[in-house]
Write a protein that holds these residues in place. Structure first.
Motif, PDB file in Angstrom:
ATOM      1  N   ASN A   1       0.833  -1.209   0.000  1.00 42.73           N
ATOM      2  CA  ASN A   1       0.000   0.000   0.000  1.00 42.73           C
ATOM      3  C   ASN A   1       0.869   1.261   0.000  1.00 42.73           C
ATOM      4  N   LEU A   2       1.855   1.274  -0.912  1.00 44.69           N
ATOM      5  CA  LEU A   2       2.761   2.414  -1.022  1.00 44.69           C
ATOM      6  C   LEU A   2       2.012   3.577  -1.670  1.00 44.69           C
ATOM      7  N   THR A   3       1.955   4.731  -0.982  1.00 51.74           N
ATOM      8  CA  THR A   3       1.202   5.890  -1.460  1.00 51.74           C
ATOM      9  C   THR A   3       2.118   7.091  -1.547  1.00 51.74           C
ATOM     10  N   VAL A   4       1.664   8.111  -2.291  1.00 53.48           N
ATOM     11  CA  VAL A   4       2.425   9.355  -2.397  1.00 53.48           C
ATOM     12  C   VAL A   4       1.525  10.506  -1.979  1.00 53.48           C
ATOM     13  N   ASP A   5       2.174  11.615  -1.557  1.00 52.16           N
ATOM     14  CA  ASP A   5       1.435  12.786  -1.105  1.00 52.16           C
ATOM     15  C   ASP A   5       2.274  14.012  -1.444  1.00 52.16           C
ATOM     16  N   ALA A   6       1.735  14.874  -2.322  1.00 52.12           N
ATOM     17  CA  ALA A   6       2.486  16.071  -2.699  1.00 52.12           C
ATOM     18  C   ALA A   6       2.306  17.194  -1.689  1.00 52.12           C
ATOM     19  N   SER A   7       1.170  17.211  -0.971  1.00 46.98           N
ATOM     20  CA  SER A   7       0.923  18.293  -0.018  1.00 46.98           C
ATOM     21  C   SER A   7       1.925  18.266   1.130  1.00 46.98           C
ATOM     22  N   ALA A   8       2.412  17.057   1.464  1.00 51.06           N
ATOM     23  CA  ALA A   8       3.404  16.952   2.533  1.00 51.06           C
ATOM     24  C   ALA A   8       4.798  17.285   2.027  1.00 51.06           C
ATOM     25  N   ALA A   9       4.916  17.463   0.686  1.00 50.04           N
ATOM     26  CA  ALA A   9       6.213  17.817   0.113  1.00 50.04           C
ATOM     27  C   ALA A   9       6.130  19.247  -0.423  1.00 50.04           C
ATOM     28  N   GLY A  10       6.293  19.445  -1.692  1.00 52.84           N
ATOM     29  CA  GLY A  10       6.277  20.799  -2.257  1.00 52.84           C
ATOM     30  C   GLY A  10       5.025  21.119  -3.022  1.00 52.84           C
ATOM     31  N   ASN A  11       3.960  20.363  -2.811  1.00 53.72           N
ATOM     32  CA  ASN A  11       2.702  20.563  -3.535  1.00 53.72           C
ATOM     33  C   ASN A  11       2.895  20.487  -5.040  1.00 53.72           C
ATOM     34  N   MET A  12       3.808  19.613  -5.440  1.00 58.87           N
ATOM     35  CA  MET A  12       3.991  19.400  -6.866  1.00 58.87           C
ATOM     36  C   MET A  12       2.791  18.628  -7.415  1.00 58.87           C
ATOM     37  N   PRO A  13       2.245  19.044  -8.543  1.00 56.44           N
ATOM     38  CA  PRO A  13       1.126  18.270  -9.108  1.00 56.44           C
ATOM     39  C   PRO A  13       1.592  16.881  -9.540  1.00 56.44           C
ATOM     40  N   PHE A  14       0.754  15.879  -9.282  1.00 57.96           N
ATOM     41  CA  PHE A  14       1.115  14.517  -9.682  1.00 57.96           C
ATOM     42  C   PHE A  14      -0.166  13.757 -10.032  1.00 57.96           C
ATOM     43  N   ILE A  15       0.005  12.677 -10.753  1.00 57.93           N
ATOM     44  CA  ILE A  15      -1.101  11.777 -11.098  1.00 57.93           C
ATOM     45  C   ILE A  15      -0.661  10.345 -10.800  1.00 57.93           C
ATOM     46  N   THR A  16      -1.646   9.511 -10.481  1.00 52.22           N
ATOM     47  CA  THR A  16      -1.385   8.083 -10.243  1.00 52.22           C
ATOM     48  C   THR A  16      -1.687   7.336 -11.534  1.00 52.22           C
ATOM     49  N   VAL A  17      -0.657   6.867 -12.195  1.00 49.69           N
ATOM     50  CA  VAL A  17      -0.833   6.128 -13.446  1.00 49.69           C
ATOM     51  C   VAL A  17      -1.345   4.729 -13.160  1.00 49.69           C
ATOM     52  N   SER A  18      -0.784   4.092 -12.174  1.00 52.34           N
ATOM     53  CA  SER A  18      -1.198   2.762 -11.720  1.00 52.34           C
ATOM     54  C   SER A  18      -0.773   2.652 -10.258  1.00 52.34           C
ATOM     55  N   PRO A  19      -1.167   1.562  -9.572  1.00 47.40           N
ATOM     56  CA  PRO A  19      -0.748   1.444  -8.168  1.00 47.40           C
ATOM     57  C   PRO A  19       0.758   1.477  -7.958  1.00 47.40           C
ATOM     58  N   THR A  20       1.547   1.240  -9.007  1.00 46.43           N
ATOM     59  CA  THR A  20       3.009   1.221  -8.846  1.00 46.43           C
ATOM     60  C   THR A  20       3.700   2.252  -9.726  1.00 46.43           C
ATOM     61  N   ILE A  21       2.948   3.136 -10.371  1.00 54.40           N
ATOM     62  CA  ILE A  21       3.553   4.161 -11.241  1.00 54.40           C
ATOM     63  C   ILE A  21       2.913   5.505 -10.906  1.00 54.40           C
ATOM     64  N   PHE A  22       3.775   6.502 -10.585  1.00 55.00           N
ATOM     65  CA  PHE A  22       3.306   7.847 -10.290  1.00 55.00           C
ATOM     66  C   PHE A  22       4.042   8.827 -11.196  1.00 55.00           C
ATOM     67  N   GLN A  23       3.362   9.875 -11.565  1.00 53.25           N
ATOM     68  CA  GLN A  23       3.955  10.892 -12.426  1.00 53.25           C
ATOM     69  C   GLN A  23       3.805  12.243 -11.750  1.00 53.25           C
ATOM     70  N   VAL A  24       4.959  12.957 -11.556  1.00 52.81           N
ATOM     71  CA  VAL A  24       4.960  14.241 -10.870  1.00 52.81           C
ATOM     72  C   VAL A  24       5.511  15.300 -11.829  1.00 52.81           C
ATOM     73  N   PHE A  25       5.002  16.505 -11.716  1.00 50.50           N
ATOM     74  CA  PHE A  25       5.373  17.591 -12.617  1.00 50.50           C
ATOM     75  C   PHE A  25       6.117  18.662 -11.807  1.00 50.50           C
ATOM     76  N   VAL A  26       7.431  18.857 -12.143  1.00 48.17           N
ATOM     77  CA  VAL A  26       8.309  19.771 -11.410  1.00 48.17           C
ATOM     78  C   VAL A  26       8.683  20.925 -12.339  1.00 48.17           C
ATOM     79  N   PRO A  27       8.449  22.183 -11.933  1.00 45.69           N
ATOM     80  CA  PRO A  27       8.842  23.317 -12.793  1.00 45.69           C
ATOM     81  C   PRO A  27      10.368  23.387 -12.920  1.00 45.69           C
TER      82      PRO A  27
END
Length: 701
Positions: free
Chosen positions: A425-451
């Protein structure tokens, strides 16, 4: 038809039959004959054999035309009845009888059918008899007797319907003691033949038990009737007595009942399950006897269990649902070899006991996790969790199949063994980091957008569930990926970006974040993180002016102009300047002391190309708004270079305007050397975020 002769011609006549004076038993003639008009008719059927000749008195009365009474006249007429052949009558008596077990040919009865044609002269016609249906009888043609022709069994069939066909020979009376032949006639009659009972041989009887599956249950009480003996005798009224040939068996005959003796209490299925062999003799009142041997099964009696034990009481957590980890064993007198010995519990024996788990908890802790199979295997219904419960105390009750129920119970402790479990149950949270926008592609793939240009900032925060330490996961994090060293690192559960990234230099990093627990051996979980470097609007750092060296570029605004070097299409396309020799190109930076020159010996016209203006910008494929100002800005103009969108250009041409060459005086200004024109160029990018404004000079040479 009657004929009347009368001297009075033309008169009508009324005729009728005159009643006779009959003898006793004779009919009146008027009941046999009548006249209509002058025709004589019969009223009833005439029978030659009863009256072959009739004398009928006929009276006729004339009808005068003058209305006077008529004159009567009577005369006897002889009527002869002609003989015809008639159908013979029935040969049947009310009932024929014959006893069973007689030989074929035994006489039932002599057939003697009536025939109307034989009433005048007996035996004039010969009659023939034939049995026409399928029955065990036939007619003897020599004696006209109905005889037996097949087996008769009173016990199977007590009567028969015999169809007998009677046929005459067609001889009739033709008068004057003479006979003649006519067509023969026949009729079929059904006669009933009853079969009479007689004593049958005793060898044909059948001895049987009711019920046919009679058995002796172990330890059965004395006097228990296990079956009734029945003799199937063809003689339905026969009476029989019974006896047993063998001695020493736990059975005896009481009347027609097969009954258990005192020895029945000693019958034990577990020690001697063999059938009891017994021969029963049946004798009727004529001392005819028959015998038959029966094999009486000994059946098991369900006895009370004496103990309950469990072989196997430990299970690893997370086993699949339905996993069998233990075997219940019921010590039962019905199965003496079975024991609670863990080495050899004799589990191959058939199971006759039913066991259940007693669960009095509100949330059904035990019955929701464990169940007992039909073969008394103890299985888990769901995976067990050591971190939730390390053991369970199961209260189990077993009962046999008797009424009232025989019950045995016991309580067993089921131990759950701990097994290292993989983090999940590995999860990600951008609000606890730099509020970088991200999407969950699948339960094991995440995509984050960094300026671009961000650095030393957290990108994502990870959370993980470790079943072995549910309150706080005892895990470590690591990150890897192509060119990721020194760019990204894990700080506890935070993914940090260490260096600024440039969108134009590379748009994505593929990282793998690994979580490792502290088990032995350690288990890991992995996810993929795609880091997309998003573009930002960069401020142009430099603006270049590439001089044309006095080259002429003709871009005519009016299509009717004939002097052009561009395409002759209605809407000319701006073409980039051809490559010029280095000696002809003068480059200058905005704000520098360098400038572009206008050659005084050149042919100065509107559209005279001075140079190309283009910003130097890290952002590729950007558009800009160019603005020209200054005291002499109306003598110059800007035109788009390259791709455009509305009033936004990628670059601009600087050239002389029409006003600069409209008059001889204005053209004269550009034929004089060392004249300097100050201009200001303002550039704003397409987003309106960055603006640069600087001065430049154009010098005539």
């Amino acid at each position: 038809m009657l004929s009347v002769t009368d001297v009075d011609a033309g008169q009508a006549h009324n005729c009728s039959v005159i009643d006779n004076q009959p003898q006793p038993g004779e009919p009146l003639l008027t009941t046999l004959f009548f006249i209509r008009g002058l025709n004589l008719y019969t009223k009833a059927m005439l029978d030659y054999e009863k009256e072959p000749v009739y004398s009928v008195e006929i009276e006729c009365v004339d009808v005068p035309s003058d209305g006077q009474p008529g004159i009567a006249f009577d005369k006897p007429i002889v009527i002869n009845v002609t003989d015809v052949n008639e159908t013979p009558g029935s040969p049947c008596l009310p009932t024929f009888t014959i006893a069973e077990n007689q030989a074929d040919g035994a006489q039932v009865a002599v057939l003697n059918a009536s025939d109307p044609d034989n009433e005048v002269v007996a035996g004039r016609q010969d009659l023939m008899y034939t049995v026409v249906n399928t029955v065990p009888f036939k007619v003897d043609p020599q004696t006209n007797a109905l005889v037996k022709n097949g087996p008769l069994d009173y016990e199977k069939k007590k009567s028969y319907a015999v169809d007998i066909k009677v046929t005459d020979d067609g001889i009739i009376d033709s008068g004057y003691n003479m006979t003649t032949m006519s067509m023969s006639l026949s009729a079929t009659f059904t006669c009933t033949v009853k079969v009479l009972d007689s004593n049958d041989p005793h060898a044909s009887v059948n001895i049987r038990l009711v019920p046919s599956n009679a058995s002796v249950e172990e330890h059965m009480a004395t006097g228990t009737v296990i079956a009734r003996v029945v003799t199937d005798d063809v003689d339905a009224n026969a009476k029989h007595t019974y006896s047993i040939v063998e001695t020493g068996v736990p059975l005896m005959m009481v009347g027609d009942n097969l009954t258990v003796t005192t020895g029945g209490q000693l019958v034990n299925f577990e020690t001697n399950p063999s059938d009891i062999l017994v021969t029963i003799v049946s004798m009727d009142e004529h001392n005819h006897s028959a015998s038959r041997m029966f094999s009486i099964p000994v059946t098991d009696k369900n006895e009370k269990p004496t103990a309950l034990c469990l072989v196997g009481n430990a299970i690893d957590e997370n086993q699949k649902a339905g996993y069998k980890f233990g075997q219940l064993v019921v010590a039962d007198p019905d199965h003496p070899p079975r024991s609670c010995n863990p080495v050899a519990p004799h589990l191959e024996l058939p199971i006759t006991d039913h066991c259940m788990i007693i669960d009095q908890t509100a949330d059904q802790i035990y019955t929701s996790r464990f169940e007992i199979t039909k073969t008394l295997g103890l299985v888990q219904k769901v995976p067990l969790d050591y971190e939730q419960y390390t053991f369970y105390d199961l209260q189990i009750v077993c009962q046999d199949n008797t009424e009232p129920l025989n019950v045995v119970a016991n309580t067993f402790t089921i131990t759950v063994r701990n097994v290292n479990e993989r983090p999940n149950n590995l999860t990600v949270d951008a609000s606890a980091a730099g509020n970088m926008p991200f999407i969950t592609v699948s339960p094991t793939i995440f995509q984050v957008f960094v300026p671009e240009h961000e650095y030393n900032v957290p990108v994502l925060s990870f959370g993980v569930m470790d079943p072995d330490s549910p309150k706080q996961a005892l895990v470590t994090y690591s990150v890897s990926g192509l060119n990721a060293d020194g760019v990204f690192e894990m700080r506890n559960n935070l993914l940090f970006l260490l260096k600024p990234l440039d969108h134009e230099g590379g748009k994505m990093y593929i990282l793998q974040v690994t979580v490792t627990d502290k088990g032995h051996p350690p288990l890991i979980a992995k996810v993929t993180v795609r880091v997309n470097i998003t573009d930002r609007a960069d401020k142009p750092s430099q603006v270049h002016l590439e001089c044309s060296g006095g080259a002429l570029f003709s871009l005519w605004d009016t299509p009717s102009r004939t002097r052009r070097q561009a395409s002759s299409t209605a809407t000319p396309t701006v073409q980039p300047l051809p490559t010029l020799p280095p000696a002809q190109i003068h480059s200058a930076m905005w704000g520098s002391s360098d400038d572009c020159s206008i050659l005084t010996n050149a042919m100065v016209t509107d559209g005279y190309l001075i140079g190309k203006i283009f910003p130097e910008d890290q952002d590729s494929y950007k558009w800009y708004n160019f603005t020209l100002s200054g005291m002499y800005s109306d003598l110059f103009e800007l035109r788009p270079y390259g791709m455009t969108t509305g009033n936004m250009w990628q670059a601009a041409w600087l050239r002389l305007s029409k006003k600069a060459t409209a008059t001889a005086a204005s053209r004269f200004m550009f034929t004089q050397g060392n004249r300097v024109y100050d201009l200001r160029i303002d550039v704003v990018d397409q987003w309106g975020q960055h603006e640069i404004g600087q001065h430049m000079t154009v010098t005539t040479r």
